[in-house]
Write an enzyme that holds these catalytic residues in place. Sequence first.
Site, mmCIF file in Angstrom:
data_model
loop_
_atom_site.group_PDB
_atom_site.id
_atom_site.type_symbol
_atom_site.label_atom_id
_atom_site.label_comp_id
_atom_site.label_asym_id
_atom_site.label_seq_id
_atom_site.Cartn_x
_atom_site.Cartn_y
_atom_site.Cartn_z
ATOM 1 N N ASP A 48 -57.804 -4.007 -43.719
ATOM 2 C CA ASP A 48 -56.689 -3.986 -42.759
ATOM 3 C C ASP A 48 -56.520 -2.572 -42.214
ATOM 4 O OD1 ASP A 48 -54.795 -6.684 -43.390
ATOM 5 O OD2 ASP A 48 -56.003 -6.000 -45.061
ATOM 6 N N THR A 117 -54.827 -11.999 -44.464
ATOM 7 C CA THR A 117 -55.261 -11.070 -45.517
ATOM 8 C C THR A 117 -55.232 -11.741 -46.897
ATOM 9 O OG1 THR A 117 -54.518 -9.180 -44.239
ATOM 10 C CG2 THR A 117 -54.790 -8.814 -46.580
HETATM 11 MG MG MG Z 1 -52.625 -8.759 -40.765
#
Ligand code: MG
Length: 323
Positions: A48, A117
């Site tokens: 990320d 995620t």
């Molecule tokens: Mg995200």
Amino acid sequence: MTSCIFARILASSVHLAKKAGQIAREIRLSGDLSIVEKGVQDFQTEADRRAQQLIIGNLNKLHPSLVCIGEEDGLSETVEHADSELDEECLSATYPTVLSSLEENQITCWVDPLDGTKEYTEGGEWIEHVTVLIGLSVAGRAMGGVIHQPFYKYSENKSTTGRTIWGAVGVGTFGLDHDPLQVHLDRLSGKHTPKYTSTRSHSSPIVNELFEALQPCEVVRLGGSGHKVLAVLDGTVDAYVYPSLGLKRWDSCAPEAVITAAGGYFTDITGKNYDYSADDEDRMNWMGCLAGFGDSKTLADKVPQSIVDKVTQVMNTKKEAKK
Ligand code: MG
Ligand code: MG
């Protein structure tokens, strides 16, 4: 011919989304995700962070007046040498005047470097639910976007380089091997039980109550908002239905632009569009979402007023508590 600034920003975004996907694959393969838990069921990994730095760092360098808003806070987003590669297909498309006449500072870029995620950390079959989302808004409306799926068909092919779907309103949607609107018209012409996709990790009594009200229907639980909109675009489900807060503007800007460009819609549960203006500090999509094809009002009208009232009440309570 010089391409318009909107086309150049979108063409850069397509290229950078693919590169971010490559980073996500490399980090996944390395096995060291360096996971940080930001909140309940809310994770951040090295992928990320690095993907957002890559995307926003490059866009900032190439387009200093472009406002970029990313999901991850507190990252240094500077790059020494900007990656100025542009996606050719995106660059050479024909853009309507409403987009081709824009200046850089009239465009806002919404970045979710990795959507899904939680699925990324889980791996296995869930890895295919991960996407990279870059959306472009103009005057508060989602007008262009990229959904890159880095692990597309990973279970069949471990060396996949993913797939990239991009679109702009008035230009069209590219990267699919079918016309999503035609697929939906075909689905609707046959008698079938509506199939909806919804959250797998943020279910709640209100989500279940809505699906009770929509019976008969089938519900498919998928991860990621980008991936759920891809399921609608692929025609594996009729619509994406989520009657609760949770999504933020960066989760929905790219999916909304891409599905709108394909002839579909993405609204809140009352049929209203979200406002993607940068100056509104509140990034939360309080009133959930509906995304599909056909008349957006048809599905919004099926959402009972009692559910709209409950979702509104939760929004008001949370906003009040924040003051
Ligand atoms: Mg995200
Ligand atoms: Mg997300």
